[in-house]
Design a protein around this motif. Structure first.
Motif, PDB file in Angstrom:
ATOM      1  N   GLU A 736       0.854  -1.194   0.000  1.00 54.64           N
ATOM      2  CA  GLU A 736       0.000   0.000   0.000  1.00 54.64           C
ATOM      3  C   GLU A 736       0.886   1.239   0.000  1.00 54.64           C
ATOM      4  OE1 GLU A 736      -2.266   2.365  -0.729  1.00 54.64           O
ATOM      5  OE2 GLU A 736      -3.589   0.695  -0.196  1.00 54.64           O
ATOM      6  N   ASN A 738      -0.063   4.346  -0.826  1.00 52.54           N
ATOM      7  CA  ASN A 738      -0.746   5.591  -0.515  1.00 52.54           C
ATOM      8  C   ASN A 738      -0.449   6.097   0.892  1.00 52.54           C
ATOM      9  OD1 ASN A 738      -1.980   5.954  -2.983  1.00 52.54           O
ATOM     10  ND2 ASN A 738      -3.825   4.816  -2.418  1.00 52.54           N
ATOM     11  N   ASN A 739       0.046   5.219   1.779  1.00 53.77           N
ATOM     12  CA  ASN A 739       0.369   5.677   3.134  1.00 53.77           C
ATOM     13  C   ASN A 739       1.874   5.795   3.352  1.00 53.77           C
ATOM     14  OD1 ASN A 739       1.241   3.026   3.403  1.00 53.77           O
ATOM     15  ND2 ASN A 739      -0.533   2.357   4.602  1.00 53.77           N
ATOM     16  N   SER A 741       3.798   8.371   2.239  1.00 56.05           N
ATOM     17  CA  SER A 741       4.302   9.722   2.023  1.00 56.05           C
ATOM     18  C   SER A 741       3.769  10.712   3.054  1.00 56.05           C
ATOM     19  CB  SER A 741       3.918  10.216   0.617  1.00 56.05           C
ATOM     20  OG  SER A 741       4.437   9.378  -0.381  1.00 56.05           O
ATOM     21  N   THR A 744       0.637  13.445   2.488  1.00 56.13           N
ATOM     22  CA  THR A 744       0.083  12.315   1.751  1.00 56.13           C
ATOM     23  C   THR A 744       0.020  12.611   0.259  1.00 56.13           C
ATOM     24  OG1 THR A 744      -1.253  11.692   3.658  1.00 56.13           O
ATOM     25  CG2 THR A 744      -1.899  10.782   1.537  1.00 56.13           C
ATOM     26  N   GLU A 745       0.471  11.630  -0.522  1.00 53.44           N
ATOM     27  CA  GLU A 745       0.339  11.703  -1.976  1.00 53.44           C
ATOM     28  C   GLU A 745      -0.710  10.695  -2.405  1.00 53.44           C
ATOM     29  OE1 GLU A 745       4.086  10.950  -3.740  1.00 53.44           O
ATOM     30  OE2 GLU A 745       5.067  12.715  -2.891  1.00 53.44           O
ATOM     31  N   TYR A 746      -1.618  11.114  -3.234  1.00 50.81           N
ATOM     32  CA  TYR A 746      -2.692  10.226  -3.679  1.00 50.81           C
ATOM     33  C   TYR A 746      -2.458   9.792  -5.123  1.00 50.81           C
ATOM     34  CZ  TYR A 746      -5.169  11.580   0.519  1.00 50.81           C
ATOM     35  OH  TYR A 746      -5.515  11.792   1.836  1.00 50.81           O
ATOM     36  N   ALA A 747      -2.512   8.485  -5.317  1.00 50.42           N
ATOM     37  CA  ALA A 747      -2.413   7.946  -6.672  1.00 50.42           C
ATOM     38  C   ALA A 747      -3.779   8.015  -7.336  1.00 50.42           C
ATOM     39  CB  ALA A 747      -1.939   6.502  -6.625  1.00 50.42           C
ATOM     40  N   SER A 749      -7.176   6.722  -9.068  1.00 50.22           N
ATOM     41  CA  SER A 749      -7.954   5.526  -8.756  1.00 50.22           C
ATOM     42  C   SER A 749      -7.611   4.421  -9.740  1.00 50.22           C
ATOM     43  CB  SER A 749      -9.457   5.832  -8.849  1.00 50.22           C
ATOM     44  OG  SER A 749      -9.816   6.047 -10.203  1.00 50.22           O
TER      45      SER A 749
END
Length: 782
Positions: A736, A738-739, A741, A744-747, A749
């Motif tokens: 995972e 997404n957690n 950074s 937070t950096e979001y990839a 969908s």
């Protein structure tokens, strides 16, 4: 030092991971993942030392074979007789011996024909229906005669794929026993019945390709750690075998070409003068030489000989023997220098494989031998053969692979890389398990996993852009994030694995790659791995021997790694759950007062005040200045002589060490990490600073030893940090990202990722660009 720190708090989510595997201290948040393996692997003894090396009383059995076999090309039948000499080197007296009859897996009455689940689907292929209905073909080994050396019949019992032979008298330690077996069986069509060996029929020219393996009654392993390995062969878990010497006479139609384990003793009788001349030329050639040419094969395919001839092969210190026979195979060869020794790299392939195999196969064989020798042990055998047979399977000095072109001679990139990969893999099996002879029936990963790891190294040494599918850490995450009911530890018996490829091939290969690149480093890993290969070459290692050797030769405690990756099913998922920013209170009014002023402005700011100013509101204290007193004119943030003097006195009182720390103007970041997945891993951090520079920092996985669920670590940085990223090179198999950074950096969908995704290099989807290019009027010559 009595310094006050100003903190800025950044919040994040935190969760705990479950640990369901082998806990020494189950009620605690520590004392589980980092405990030693002593409670879950066998104890060292005089046969296997605590270092992972063979012990002073290590022993293993030996079996020598003298075999005569005839291939019936009209009936697709094998008939053979063998004389076996079995050496009891164990300290145990033996009253019976177990032989393997692996061809009995095809017997319709065998358990493996029925014990897999099945279900109906809306659309069923012929293969689906046949799998449910089974078959009634006359397949399986028929024992014609079993006698001792003097010709006296021996009692025996067949239990599916195993034969127990009763000895006329107890075979004592140090004694040998000679016996003879005559047998036959009908060769199966491996394109419909499946299995490792068999035949493939080519209707367009009416010829057969025979890949003959698991074809003779052969000794099961008797070892110090388990006695007889007589677990049934069900088609999956492969072979535990005994080393010995072979002499095999193979009788075939006179126009067949035969390639086999070992060295042929009578090429001068089997080959034409032109072919023999080419064979001798190939020994010193720098490129493959066709001993049997494509034109010769095309001629042989037209008229079938009614005569016979017998090829004689000899192999020393091998655990098995296999061969290929057909009138429709090209044969090329090239002498290759491997660690100072001449090895004949060779390939056998049909016309349909010629465009690929003629260009690549033998050169890939040579490359594989060199790469594997560099990373394990020098290849000891005189020959290495790749046979194109539309499948993949390995035996000493010979293996069967796939790689056929389209009828117009073109091929896709996927076919090319798939062929190169399978040749590397199957040739690589010469090292594991043909030389380092692990028990494949019990521990598939010691064969397939170790070999897949070395395959990855060889692929990357073949081409820096090689599209390796197994080995890179990030490619295993889809498997490791599956629901727990679809996973099992690597340390699981072959027949009990739900997802065989990811578990027995990809995950152990990934684990070893992580161990080499991230945990140990290449220098320590490579030395220790070579020690394992040297120690256990031509012997029977167990998992414990590998685990112990890797630690013994490196001084790296890896018990936590084996526990997590090999005995557990938890994934890697490390999260940055919180970051707090601290900076030293300078006590310098020139600095602190400005910051205090900025902080007050932020605190006192409100939208109403701002809009009043924008609208030009006439404030009462401005219209009537008599309302203003000392505080209206006082600058609370002004630097006064008293505050400046106090600071100078404070700074003068610092020790040299304290002044050095003070003058660095260090930034402190307190970071909370959560072990969400459960599998501990090192912390690999990429720090990006406000000035745009980056830094990589690596912290040992031992940081988790006092708390396996969550930890806090303070980092001192000379520069102000803009962002932090965990596992920036995707080398720990974190499932995972997404957690990973802060902030937070979001990839995108998954739907957005699907839209952005392009077909990967080596993908099996899409058209054949080579074919399209040839059809184009502006084609480029290949």
């Amino acid at each position: 030092m009595k310094h006050f720190f100003l903190a800025l708090l950044f919040t994040g989510s935190l969760s705990t991971a479950s640990w369901a595997q082998i806990k020494n201290n189950p009620e605690s948040n520590h004392g589980n993942k980092f405990e030693q393996l002593g409670t879950i692997i066998q104890d060292p003894n005089m046969y296997r030392s605590a270092s992972g090396a063979p012990g002073p009383r290590y022993w293993q059995q030996r079996a020598d074979y003298d075999i005569d076999v005839e291939l019936d090309d009209q009936k697709q039948r094998i008939a053979g007789s063998e004389t076996v000499t079995y050496y009891n080197n164990s300290p145990d007296p033996l009253s019976y011996i177990w032989l393997q009859l692996d061809e009995n897996e095809h017997n319709p009455k065998s358990d493996n024909q029925k014990f897999d689940e099945s279900s109906m689907k809306e659309k069923m292929s012929i293969a689906d229906v046949q799998a449910i209905m089974g078959h009634n073909q006359d397949l399986g080994v028929k024992i014609e005669k079993l006698t001792d050396g003097s010709g006296k019949a021996l009692k025996y019992t067949i239990n599916q794929t195993m034969l127990r032979m009763e000895l006329p008298k107890t075979l004592k330690p140090g004694e040998r026993f000679k016996f003879k077996v005559n047998w036959n069986y009908n060769i199966s069509d491996r394109m419909t019945i499946a299995g490792r060996g068999g035949y493939e029929y080519f209707a367009e020219d009416g010829n057969y390709l025979y890949t003959i393996s698991q074809w003779y009654p052969r000794l099961a392993v008797y070892s110090d750690f388990q006695g007889w390995q007589n677990k049934q062969f069900t088609g999956r878990g492969e072979f535990a075998l005994t080393f010995g010497n072979f002499k095999v006479n193979i009788t075939t139609p006179a126009d067949h070409v035969v390639g086999a384990t070992g060295e042929c003793q009578n090429y001068s009788k089997m080959l034409t003068s032109a072919q023999l001349k080419r064979w001798n030329q190939s020994k010193n050639a720098t490129s493959p030489v066709e001993i049997v040419t494509l034109d010769e094969v095309k001629d042989m395919m037209k008229v079938k000989s009614t005569k016979k001839k017998t090829w004689t092969y000899v192999a020393t210190n091998v655990r098995d023997f296999a061969f290929v026979s057909s009138r429709r195979i090209v044969w090329d060869a090239m002498g290759t220098n491997v660690e100072g020794k001449k090895v004949m790299a060779m390939s056998y392939y049909g016309p349909e494989a010629y465009p690929l195999y003629n260009r690549y196969s033998t050169k890939v064989v040579a490359h594989t031998l060199k790469s594997y020798s560099k990373h394990s042990i020098a290849y000891p055998y005189p020959v290495a053969i790749s046979v194109e047979a539309a499948n993949g399977m390995e035996y000493p000095m010979i293996c069967f692979n796939y790689g056929r072109a389209e009828k117009d001679g073109t091929y896709s990139e996927a076919t090319k890389y798939g062929m190169i990969g399978v040749i590397i893999h199957e040739v690589g099996h010469n090292f594991f398990p043909m030389i380092v002879n692990s028990d494949e029936r019990q521990w598939t990963w010691m064969d397939e996993g170790l070999n897949t790891f070395l395959q990855y190294l060889a692929e990357q040494e073949w081409d820096n852009n090689y599209p390796s599918q197994r080995g890179p850490a990030h490619k295993i995450v889809d498997y490791m994030r599956l629901p727990k009911d679809q996973l099992e530890p690597i340390m699981t018996n072959s027949e009990n694995i739900v997802r065989f490829g990811p578990n027995a091939y990809a995950k152990p290969a990934t684990a070893l790659n992580v161990l080499r690149e991230t945990i140990m480093g290449r220098e320590l890993f490579d030395y220790a791995f070579k020690q394992y290969a040297k120690r256990w070459a031509f012997k029977h290692p167990t998992p414990a021997d590998l685990f112990r050797t890797m630690e013994d030769a490196s001084a790296v405690d890896l018990d936590w790694f084996w526990r997590g990756w090999f005995f557990g099913i938890d994934p890697v998922d490390i999260a940055i759950s919180d970051v707090k920013y601290y900076r030293l209170d300078t006590k310098n009014p020139e600095v602190e007062n400005l910051e205090a002023k900025a902080a007050r402005e932020r605190t006192e700011y409100n939208i109403g005040r701002e809009r009043n100013r924008q609208e030009g509101t006439k404030f009462a204290v401005e219209q009537d200045t008599s309302l203003q007193d000392f505080y209206n004119k006082w600058d609370r943030f002004a630097v006064t002589p008293a505050t400046r003097s106090a600071f100078n006195e404070y700074y003068a009182g610092l020790t040299p060490e304290e002044k050095a720390l003070y003058d660095t103007k260090t930034n402190f970041y307190e970071v909370d990490f959560a072990n969400v997945g459960g599998l501990v891993a090192p912390l690999i951090l990429e720090w990006t600073y406000v000035d745009g520079t980056k830094e990589i920092e690596r912290i040992s996985p031992y940081i988790w030893r006092k708390n396996e669920n969550k930890i806090t670590k303070v980092f001192a940085k000379a520069k102000e940090v803009k962002s932090i990223k965990l596992d920036p090179f995707r080398e720990t198999a974190d499932i995972e990202e997404n957690n990973n950074s802060w902030p937070t950096e979001y990839a995108p969908s998954k739907f957005e990722l699907f839209k952005q995704k392009t077909a990967p290099r080596g993908s099996s989807t899409g058209a054949n660009p080579m074919q399209q290019n040839r059809q184009s009027p502006n084609q480029v010559k290949q």
